[in-house]
Design an enzyme around this catalytic site. Structure first.
Site, PDB file in Angstrom:
ATOM      1  N   ALA A  50      -5.430  11.208  -5.204  1.00 38.42           N
ATOM      2  CA  ALA A  50      -4.441  12.109  -4.598  1.00 38.42           C
ATOM      3  C   ALA A  50      -4.980  12.586  -3.253  1.00 38.42           C
ATOM      4  O   ALA A  50      -6.190  12.664  -3.054  1.00 38.42           O
ATOM      5  CB  ALA A  50      -4.197  13.291  -5.523  1.00 38.42           C
ATOM      6  N   GLY A  51      -4.100  12.884  -2.343  1.00 38.91           N
ATOM      7  CA  GLY A  51      -4.552  13.340  -1.038  1.00 38.91           C
ATOM      8  C   GLY A  51      -3.396  13.704  -0.144  1.00 38.91           C
ATOM      9  O   GLY A  51      -2.310  14.080  -0.607  1.00 38.91           O
ATOM     10  N   LYS A  85      -7.934   5.958   7.382  1.00 38.36           N
ATOM     11  CA  LYS A  85      -8.867   5.897   6.254  1.00 38.36           C
ATOM     12  C   LYS A  85     -10.241   5.588   6.812  1.00 38.36           C
ATOM     13  O   LYS A  85     -10.355   5.164   7.975  1.00 38.36           O
ATOM     14  CB  LYS A  85      -8.423   4.846   5.245  1.00 38.36           C
ATOM     15  CG  LYS A  85      -8.508   3.419   5.750  1.00 38.36           C
ATOM     16  CD  LYS A  85      -8.255   2.439   4.620  1.00 38.36           C
ATOM     17  CE  LYS A  85      -8.528   1.022   5.072  1.00 38.36           C
ATOM     18  NZ  LYS A  85      -8.334   0.060   4.024  1.00 38.36           N
ATOM     19  N   GLU A 132      -0.722 -12.022   3.579  1.00 44.59           N
ATOM     20  CA  GLU A 132      -2.097 -11.540   3.709  1.00 44.59           C
ATOM     21  C   GLU A 132      -2.258 -10.215   2.973  1.00 44.59           C
ATOM     22  O   GLU A 132      -1.423  -9.341   3.090  1.00 44.59           O
ATOM     23  CB  GLU A 132      -2.373 -11.345   5.203  1.00 44.59           C
ATOM     24  CG  GLU A 132      -3.801 -11.119   5.515  1.00 44.59           C
ATOM     25  CD  GLU A 132      -4.677 -12.110   4.797  1.00 44.59           C
ATOM     26  OE1 GLU A 132      -4.713 -13.261   5.211  1.00 44.59           O
ATOM     27  OE2 GLU A 132      -5.315 -11.730   3.787  1.00 44.59           O
ATOM     28  N   ARG A 151      -2.874   4.319  13.261  1.00 49.06           N
ATOM     29  CA  ARG A 151      -1.428   4.146  13.068  1.00 49.06           C
ATOM     30  C   ARG A 151      -0.960   4.864  11.796  1.00 49.06           C
ATOM     31  O   ARG A 151      -1.533   4.687  10.733  1.00 49.06           O
ATOM     32  CB  ARG A 151      -1.084   2.646  13.014  1.00 49.06           C
ATOM     33  CG  ARG A 151      -1.114   2.011  14.392  1.00 49.06           C
ATOM     34  CD  ARG A 151      -0.867   0.544  14.332  1.00 49.06           C
ATOM     35  NE  ARG A 151      -2.005  -0.182  13.791  1.00 49.06           N
ATOM     36  CZ  ARG A 151      -2.010  -1.496  13.593  1.00 49.06           C
ATOM     37  NH1 ARG A 151      -0.958  -2.211  13.853  1.00 49.06           N
ATOM     38  NH2 ARG A 151      -3.092  -2.084  13.115  1.00 49.06           N
ATOM     39  N   CYS A 207       0.433  -0.760   7.393  1.00 51.18           N
ATOM     40  CA  CYS A 207       1.189  -1.549   6.407  1.00 51.18           C
ATOM     41  C   CYS A 207       2.103  -0.730   5.500  1.00 51.18           C
ATOM     42  O   CYS A 207       3.315  -0.956   5.484  1.00 51.18           O
ATOM     43  CB  CYS A 207       0.227  -2.350   5.545  1.00 51.18           C
ATOM     44  SG  CYS A 207      -0.482  -3.730   6.438  1.00 51.18           S
ATOM     45  N   ASN A 260       2.673  -4.193  -1.653  1.00 50.26           N
ATOM     46  CA  ASN A 260       2.395  -2.989  -0.864  1.00 50.26           C
ATOM     47  C   ASN A 260       3.240  -1.805  -1.323  1.00 50.26           C
ATOM     48  O   ASN A 260       2.771  -0.670  -1.363  1.00 50.26           O
ATOM     49  CB  ASN A 260       2.617  -3.264   0.621  1.00 50.26           C
ATOM     50  CG  ASN A 260       1.371  -3.847   1.269  1.00 50.26           C
ATOM     51  OD1 ASN A 260       0.345  -4.004   0.614  1.00 50.26           O
ATOM     52  ND2 ASN A 260       1.457  -4.175   2.538  1.00 50.26           N
ATOM     53  N   ASP A 275      -2.841 -15.795  21.720  1.00 49.26           N
ATOM     54  CA  ASP A 275      -2.148 -14.509  21.873  1.00 49.26           C
ATOM     55  C   ASP A 275      -1.558 -14.456  23.278  1.00 49.26           C
ATOM     56  O   ASP A 275      -2.200 -14.906  24.233  1.00 49.26           O
ATOM     57  CB  ASP A 275      -3.128 -13.343  21.668  1.00 49.26           C
ATOM     58  CG  ASP A 275      -2.403 -12.068  21.285  1.00 49.26           C
ATOM     59  OD1 ASP A 275      -2.617 -11.579  20.159  1.00 49.26           O
ATOM     60  OD2 ASP A 275      -1.601 -11.566  22.116  1.00 49.26           O
TER      61      ASP A 275
HETATM   62  C1  UDX Z   1      -3.008  -2.126   2.702  1.00 48.69           C
HETATM   63  C2  UDX Z   1      -3.123  -3.017   1.447  1.00 48.69           C
HETATM   64  O1  UDX Z   1      -4.085  -2.441   0.561  1.00 48.69           O
HETATM   65  C3  UDX Z   1      -3.490  -4.438   1.835  1.00 48.69           C
HETATM   66  O2  UDX Z   1      -3.517  -5.264   0.677  1.00 48.69           O
HETATM   67  C4  UDX Z   1      -2.454  -4.954   2.831  1.00 48.69           C
HETATM   68  O3  UDX Z   1      -2.765  -6.260   3.249  1.00 48.69           O
HETATM   69  C5  UDX Z   1      -2.372  -4.045   4.037  1.00 48.69           C
HETATM   70  O4  UDX Z   1      -2.085  -2.703   3.600  1.00 48.69           O
HETATM   71  P1  UDX Z   1      -4.727  -0.912   4.362  1.00 48.69           P
HETATM   72  O5  UDX Z   1      -3.502  -0.409   5.086  1.00 48.69           O
HETATM   73  O6  UDX Z   1      -5.844  -1.486   5.139  1.00 48.69           O
HETATM   74  O7  UDX Z   1      -4.304  -2.045   3.299  1.00 48.69           O
HETATM   75  O8  UDX Z   1      -5.315   0.316   3.546  1.00 48.69           O
HETATM   76  P2  UDX Z   1      -5.480   0.789   2.019  1.00 48.69           P
HETATM   77  O9  UDX Z   1      -6.909   0.800   1.676  1.00 48.69           O
HETATM   78  O10 UDX Z   1      -4.576   0.067   1.134  1.00 48.69           O
HETATM   79  O11 UDX Z   1      -4.997   2.318   2.164  1.00 48.69           O
HETATM   80  C6  UDX Z   1      -3.723   2.651   2.674  1.00 48.69           C
HETATM   81  C7  UDX Z   1      -3.546   4.154   2.727  1.00 48.69           C
HETATM   82  O12 UDX Z   1      -3.426   4.687   1.419  1.00 48.69           O
HETATM   83  C8  UDX Z   1      -4.678   4.936   3.391  1.00 48.69           C
HETATM   84  O13 UDX Z   1      -4.120   5.936   4.215  1.00 48.69           O
HETATM   85  C9  UDX Z   1      -5.435   5.552   2.233  1.00 48.69           C
HETATM   86  O14 UDX Z   1      -6.078   6.740   2.595  1.00 48.69           O
HETATM   87  C10 UDX Z   1      -4.284   5.801   1.255  1.00 48.69           C
HETATM   88  N1  UDX Z   1      -4.718   5.861  -0.149  1.00 48.69           N
HETATM   89  C11 UDX Z   1      -5.225   4.756  -0.754  1.00 48.69           C
HETATM   90  C12 UDX Z   1      -4.562   7.042  -0.868  1.00 48.69           C
HETATM   91  O15 UDX Z   1      -4.095   8.061  -0.335  1.00 48.69           O
HETATM   92  N2  UDX Z   1      -4.916   7.070  -2.185  1.00 48.69           N
HETATM   93  C13 UDX Z   1      -5.424   5.981  -2.825  1.00 48.69           C
HETATM   94  O16 UDX Z   1      -5.699   6.084  -4.027  1.00 48.69           O
HETATM   95  C14 UDX Z   1      -5.584   4.783  -2.085  1.00 48.69           C
END
Ligand code: UDX
Length: 442
Positions: free
Chosen positions: A256-257, A324, A151, A331, A264, A212, A30
């Site tokens: 839902a939320g 989460k 990834e 972020r 990502c 994604n 890095d």
């Molecule tokens: C995501 C992808 O899942 C992963 O495969 C990729 O490599 C990177 O991006 P991540 O960003 O770590 O992973 O979180 P993820 O668990 O997917 O949740 C993303 C967001 O969606 C969170 O803010 C979560 O709260 C929200 N979410 C997820 C919902 O609001 N409802 C859901 O049912 C699922």
């Protein structure tokens, strides 16, 4: 096998640690000197369950090392993974300048065959640009290959995901490149019995953005349905369960939320839209996904405003700052939308998050944090739930009601049961669950 990973962010560090754990010899590079110094002192730049132990174990075993030099990394291994950031660029497109720089520096320093693997989320056909860059900066006619290996790790469960992936996607175009990548992943494929997919490079690159974006679409879809639920007395949890049991739909990502966040989904959906525009196909479907996501936050803000009427001088306890549970990453977190708005409206904020406080404080310094959710909620006029941490799910509701000045709970993550909350005397507003309520057309 010897492997170099350039970039020690989430993806790079977890991948490096995982590869060393399965017996490879890994150097993580890095250009951020302070980060590398920290890593050499075995201090983690991010929180991820199980990561610190794994890094310590493999550094001690001599299988994992850190460096600031791409030259050193290029000399160290035949296979070089690019896991540097691809942040949003000028118009929301993914900024490829870090990827380009790695390609250039590897080309300038390599003396024999190298395989360059794109691990970062890149725009489809980045491999072509990478090859052109390499050819421009290579001094002699040294052979090389480019491959793509997107990834799919989720923050918070990254280590588990790395050892038990749903699939491994590899984009290759030479037998030598394919052989090297198969060898690297062989232990994970054997132990997890996951599918190992080899495809052309453009398909592998596109798979990441498509995956994604599809997941983000699922979330926005269920959020849109939640709005219809609120207007009709239907319950989004029951509807999600009802549709999720259909195997073609699947149960996951139907919560839902207050909308998706993280490093990502927002960035990748945006980049995919730009990419579509560039090649001449407008991904309007994803533009709507974005709109719904933002709208969901605005909708929750209206609920809070409706219950409190005037926000000025009201004490609001915010539970959860991370995007989460299980991560300290803020972020694109919903908290970054709500907190500035509440401050602007002169509300008095009390904040709680078990691990994201430090990262949040770097963005919004000087706010008041509390050690436990209950301390945070003491004497508040309302509670706003933004992250479904276990500590929030397990809150003692009797104690919560006792400490609050006014028992208003605005729940952006559907943590509690509306009927029970009402029985206990709370004014409880969540997402898509207002059974028995009259139709609200707003
Ligand atoms: C995501 C992808 O899942 C992963 O495969 C990729 O490599 C990177 O991006 P991540 O960003 O770590 O992973 O979180 P993820 O668990 O997917 O949740 C993303 C967001 O969606 C969170 O803010 C979560 O709260 C929200 N979410 C997820 C919902 O609001 N409802 C859901 O049912 C699922």
């Amino acid at each position: 096998m010897k492997i170099t990973i350039v970039g020690t962010g989430y993806v790079g560090l977890v991948t490096g640690a995982t590869f060393s754990e399965i017996g490879h010899n890994v150097m993580c590079v890095d250009n951020d000197e302070s980060k590398v110094k920290k890593l050499k002192r075995l201090e983690m730049p991010i929180y991820e369950e199980g990561l610190e132990d794994m890094v310590k174990r493999n550094v001690k075993a001599g299988r994992l090392s850190f460096s600031t030099s791409i030259k050193e990394g290029t000399e160290f291994a035949t296979v070089i993974f690019i896991a540097v950031g691809t942040p949003p660029g000028y118009k929301g497109e993914a900024n490829m300048s870090y990827v380009e720089r790695v390609g250039r520096e590897v080309a300038e320093n390599m003396k024999s065959y190298r395989l360059l693997v794109e691990k970062s989320t890149v725009i489809v056909n980045t491999n072509q640009q990478l090859k052109r860059t390499m050819n421009k900066y290579l001094e002699d006619d040294i052979p090389f290959d480019v491959a793509s290996n997107p990834e799919f790790l989720r923050e918070g469960t990254a280590i588990k995901d790395a050892f038990h992936p749903d699939r491994i996607v590899v984009g290759v175009e030479s037998p030598q490149g394919a052989k090297l990548l198969r060898e690297i992943y062989e232990p994970i494929v054997t132990s997890s019995k996951c599918e190992y997919l080899e495809m052309n490079i453009a398909s592998a690159e596109l798979t990441k953005h498509a995956a994604n974006s599809f997941l983000a679409m699922k979330i926005s879809f269920i959020n849109a349905v939640s709005r219809i639920c609120e207007m009709t007395g239907a319950d989004i949890k029951q509807v999600a369960h009802g549709i999720g049991l259909d195997e073609r739909i699947g149960k996951s990502f139907l919560y839902a939320g207050v909308g998706y966040g993280g490093s990502c989904f927002p960035k990748d959906v945006d980049a995919f839209i730009r990419m579509g525009d560039e090649v001449g196909y407008s991904l309007n479907i994803l533009k709507e996904v974005q709109k719904i996501n933002i709208n969901q936050r605005e909708h929750m803000m209206r609920k809070l405003q409706h219950e409190l009427w005037v926000l000025e001088d009201k004490v609001i306890a915010v539970l959860g700052l991370a995007f989460k549970p299980g991560t300290d990453d803020v972020r694109e977190a919903p908290s970054l939308y709500f907190i500035p708005q509440l401050l602007e409206r002169k509300a008095k904020l009390k904040l709680w998050d078990p691990i994201a406080r430090e990262k949040f404080d770097q963005i919004h310094p000087g706010l008041s944090y509390f050690k436990t959710p209950l301390e945070c909620c003491k004497d508040a006029d309302a509670v706003l739930i933004l992250t479904e941490w276990p500590e929030v799910r397990n809150l003692d509701l009797k104690k919560l009601k006792d400490v609050l000045k006014v028992p208003i709970v605005i729940d952006g993550r559907n943590v509690f049961e509306p009927v029970e909350m009402e029985k206990r005397g709370f004014i409880y507003k969540c997402v898509g669950r207002e059974p028995g309520k009259p139709i609200d057309k707003k």
